[in-house]
Design a protein around this motif. Structure first.
Motif, PDB file in Angstrom:
ATOM      1  N   GLU A  16       0.848  -1.193   0.000  1.00 57.51           N
ATOM      2  CA  GLU A  16       0.000   0.000   0.000  1.00 57.51           C
ATOM      3  C   GLU A  16       0.879   1.236   0.000  1.00 57.51           C
ATOM      4  OE1 GLU A  16       0.163  -0.529   4.616  1.00 57.51           O
ATOM      5  OE2 GLU A  16      -0.564  -1.942   3.172  1.00 57.51           O
ATOM      6  N   TYR A  39      -3.813   4.697   3.327  1.00 57.78           N
ATOM      7  CA  TYR A  39      -4.929   4.132   2.571  1.00 57.78           C
ATOM      8  C   TYR A  39      -5.765   5.175   1.830  1.00 57.78           C
ATOM      9  CZ  TYR A  39      -3.713   0.282   5.616  1.00 57.78           C
ATOM     10  OH  TYR A  39      -3.026  -0.674   6.299  1.00 57.78           O
ATOM     11  N   GLU A  77      -4.830  -1.675  -1.559  1.00 53.09           N
ATOM     12  CA  GLU A  77      -3.688  -2.543  -1.790  1.00 53.09           C
ATOM     13  C   GLU A  77      -3.525  -2.759  -3.279  1.00 53.09           C
ATOM     14  OE1 GLU A  77      -3.790  -5.181   2.274  1.00 53.09           O
ATOM     15  OE2 GLU A  77      -4.515  -6.086   0.440  1.00 53.09           O
ATOM     16  N   ASN A 106      -0.296  -4.477  -6.291  1.00 53.42           N
ATOM     17  CA  ASN A 106       0.929  -5.278  -6.367  1.00 53.42           C
ATOM     18  C   ASN A 106       2.085  -4.552  -7.049  1.00 53.42           C
ATOM     19  OD1 ASN A 106       0.038  -5.410  -9.010  1.00 53.42           O
ATOM     20  ND2 ASN A 106      -0.394  -7.599  -8.966  1.00 53.42           N
TER      21      ASN A 106
END
Length: 137
Positions: free
Chosen positions: A2, A14, A29, A31
């Motif tokens: 994140e 977030y 989140e 990758n």
């Protein structure tokens, strides 16, 4: 992974990304993450130090099952959703650790609509305040 407050101090945890979604989930989140930081540090007096900083970066989903195209990284053109935060801070150097207070402003916010992304939230009420131990990177 994140986007963290040390990555871009103009956003709370977030709140940034993925992509241009603007933190639509409780826990953002992805990758893939890019993070770039620059900080100019200077002495104010004695153990009091100052800092001017610019942070840039974001998170995206790459080659996974994400359906939202605003959260995906599909190519170089998606680098236009890199956020930019800037601000200033004060540090107190205790010798064995540094206490820092940073104030960050959303300089480029990719979650806003086109034409409103640059310099629309450079106001103290819109600032993000961070307290940290030691340097951010």
């Amino acid at each position: 992974m994140e986007a963290e407050p040390n990555d871009n101090r103009a956003w709370q945890a977030y709140e940034l990304g993925p992509g241009s979604t603007g933190g639509i989930n409780d826990f953002n989140e992805a990758n893939m993450k890019l993070a770039f930081n620059g900080e100019y540090r200077f002495t104010i007096t004695g153990s009091f130090k100052g800092a001017l900083f610019v942070d840039a970066g974001n998170i995206w989903n790459v080659l996974d099952n994400e359906d939202n195209p605003d959260a995906q990284f599909k190519g170089i053109s998606d680098l236009s959703t890199i956020s930019v935060g800037s601000g200033f801070g004060i540090r107190y150097d205790f010798g064995f650790f540094v206490l820092r207070l940073d104030t960050g402003f959303k300089t480029f916010n990719p979650a806003l609509e086109e034409g409103r992304r640059w310099f629309k939230e450079i106001k103290i009420p819109k600032a993000v305040f961070n307290v940290g131990i030691n340097y951010p990177f």
